[in-house]
Write a protein that holds these residues in place. Structure first.
Motif, PDB file in Angstrom:
ATOM      1  N   MET A   1      49.863  37.657  44.310  1.00  0.00           N
ATOM      2  CA  MET A   1      48.697  37.036  44.935  1.00  0.00           C
ATOM      3  C   MET A   1      48.687  37.409  46.418  1.00  0.00           C
ATOM      4  O   MET A   1      49.680  37.256  47.101  1.00  0.00           O
ATOM      5  CB  MET A   1      48.800  35.526  44.739  1.00  0.00           C
ATOM      6  N   SER A   2      47.566  37.874  46.903  1.00  0.00           N
ATOM      7  CA  SER A   2      47.465  38.242  48.305  1.00  0.00           C
ATOM      8  C   SER A   2      46.142  37.741  48.865  1.00  0.00           C
ATOM      9  O   SER A   2      45.087  38.077  48.361  1.00  0.00           O
ATOM     10  CB  SER A   2      47.569  39.757  48.464  1.00  0.00           C
ATOM     11  N   ASP A   3      46.228  36.914  49.883  1.00  0.00           N
ATOM     12  CA  ASP A   3      45.048  36.394  50.550  1.00  0.00           C
ATOM     13  C   ASP A   3      45.503  35.817  51.887  1.00  0.00           C
ATOM     14  O   ASP A   3      46.682  35.573  52.086  1.00  0.00           O
ATOM     15  CB  ASP A   3      44.397  35.304  49.697  1.00  0.00           C
ATOM     16  N   PHE A   4      44.568  35.610  52.808  1.00  0.00           N
ATOM     17  CA  PHE A   4      44.869  35.037  54.122  1.00  0.00           C
ATOM     18  C   PHE A   4      45.920  35.870  54.858  1.00  0.00           C
ATOM     19  O   PHE A   4      46.698  35.337  55.636  1.00  0.00           O
ATOM     20  CB  PHE A   4      45.345  33.586  54.023  1.00  0.00           C
ATOM     21  N   GLY A   5      45.973  37.192  54.573  1.00  0.00           N
ATOM     22  CA  GLY A   5      46.996  38.015  55.187  1.00  0.00           C
ATOM     23  C   GLY A   5      48.374  37.714  54.650  1.00  0.00           C
ATOM     24  O   GLY A   5      49.383  38.029  55.275  1.00  0.00           O
ATOM     25  N   LEU A   6      48.430  37.099  53.472  1.00  0.00           N
ATOM     26  CA  LEU A   6      49.669  36.589  52.904  1.00  0.00           C
ATOM     27  C   LEU A   6      49.841  37.114  51.486  1.00  0.00           C
ATOM     28  O   LEU A   6      48.899  37.105  50.695  1.00  0.00           O
ATOM     29  CB  LEU A   6      49.608  35.053  52.879  1.00  0.00           C
ATOM     30  N   GLU A   7      51.042  37.556  51.177  1.00  0.00           N
ATOM     31  CA  GLU A   7      51.376  37.950  49.812  1.00  0.00           C
ATOM     32  C   GLU A   7      52.386  36.942  49.268  1.00  0.00           C
ATOM     33  O   GLU A   7      53.441  36.734  49.862  1.00  0.00           O
ATOM     34  CB  GLU A   7      51.980  39.353  49.806  1.00  0.00           C
ATOM     35  N   ILE A   8      52.041  36.305  48.149  1.00  0.00           N
ATOM     36  CA  ILE A   8      52.925  35.314  47.521  1.00  0.00           C
ATOM     37  C   ILE A   8      53.437  35.909  46.218  1.00  0.00           C
ATOM     38  O   ILE A   8      52.648  36.294  45.354  1.00  0.00           O
ATOM     39  CB  ILE A   8      52.179  33.994  47.257  1.00  0.00           C
ATOM     40  N   THR A   9      54.759  35.981  46.096  1.00  0.00           N
ATOM     41  CA  THR A   9      55.382  36.576  44.923  1.00  0.00           C
ATOM     42  C   THR A   9      56.359  35.589  44.298  1.00  0.00           C
ATOM     43  O   THR A   9      57.331  35.188  44.946  1.00  0.00           O
ATOM     44  CB  THR A   9      56.157  37.855  45.320  1.00  0.00           C
ATOM     45  N   PRO A  10      56.121  35.191  43.053  1.00  0.00           N
ATOM     46  CA  PRO A  10      57.107  34.352  42.372  1.00  0.00           C
ATOM     47  C   PRO A  10      58.342  35.189  42.030  1.00  0.00           C
ATOM     48  O   PRO A  10      58.211  36.346  41.634  1.00  0.00           O
ATOM     49  CB  PRO A  10      56.397  33.911  41.089  1.00  0.00           C
ATOM     50  N   ARG A  11      59.508  34.615  42.205  1.00  0.00           N
ATOM     51  CA  ARG A  11      60.766  35.274  41.837  1.00  0.00           C
ATOM     52  C   ARG A  11      61.551  34.337  40.930  1.00  0.00           C
ATOM     53  O   ARG A  11      62.450  33.622  41.369  1.00  0.00           O
ATOM     54  CB  ARG A  11      61.576  35.595  43.096  1.00  0.00           C
ATOM     55  N   PRO A  12      61.196  34.300  39.643  1.00  0.00           N
ATOM     56  CA  PRO A  12      61.880  33.383  38.723  1.00  0.00           C
ATOM     57  C   PRO A  12      63.371  33.670  38.598  1.00  0.00           C
ATOM     58  O   PRO A  12      64.138  32.784  38.222  1.00  0.00           O
ATOM     59  CB  PRO A  12      61.161  33.593  37.387  1.00  0.00           C
ATOM     60  N   ASP A  13      63.810  34.887  38.923  1.00  0.00           N
ATOM     61  CA  ASP A  13      65.226  35.226  38.859  1.00  0.00           C
ATOM     62  C   ASP A  13      66.046  34.513  39.932  1.00  0.00           C
ATOM     63  O   ASP A  13      67.245  34.344  39.789  1.00  0.00           O
ATOM     64  CB  ASP A  13      65.425  36.737  38.972  1.00  0.00           C
TER      65      ASP A  13
END
Length: 138
Positions: A1-13
């Motif tokens: 997900m990338s918005d607001f100049g921000l990339e959010i990445t889930p890392r379930p590991d």
């Protein structure tokens, strides 16, 4: 997900959410970014967050600090099974400036041990991403 100049990445590991600001952004964008991180945390039931601030010039203005303290952090109380752990990843130069401004000695590589109201969150400042991941996993 990338918005607001921000990339959010889930890392379930790990398990954790990694949020990286990709550019310098306005304060309203930063606030919306924090709310997007919170929404991702809710969707994944994840209370461990790495917030990569290395591309940001200013870490927190007085107005942002006020918004965090009065609006954002109170939303964390009782939200997850454990207090939110936020590892703030900053550049070594920013760490040096931060230490000088508050008179700290030594390298920033350990949690700052900041606790929010009712112990709803813990935060740490890091210059080393591996150290931040290690702290989040505790």
């Amino acid at each position: 997900m990338s918005d607001f100049g921000l990339e959010i990445t889930p890392r379930p590991d790990l398990p954790a959410i990694i949020a990286r600001w990709q550019r310098e952004i306005s304060e309203p964008e930063l606030q919306r970014g924090y709310l997007a991180i919170l929404a991702a945390g809710d969707a994944l039931g994840c209370w461990r967050w790495l917030l990569d601030l290395r591309r940001r010039e200013e870490l927190a203005s007085p107005a942002l600090t006020l918004w965090l303290d009065t609006s954002f952090f109170p939303q964390l109380v009782g939200r997850y099974v454990a207090p939110v752990r936020m590892a703030f990843l900053i550049s070594p130069l920013r760490a040096t400036q931060q230490q000088a401004s508050v008179g700290l000695a030594g390298a920033v590589s350990a949690p700052s041990a900041a606790y929010g109201p009712e112990q709803s969150y813990q935060s740490g400042l890091f210059t080393d991403e591996a150290a931040a991941y290690h702290w989040l996993a505790q």
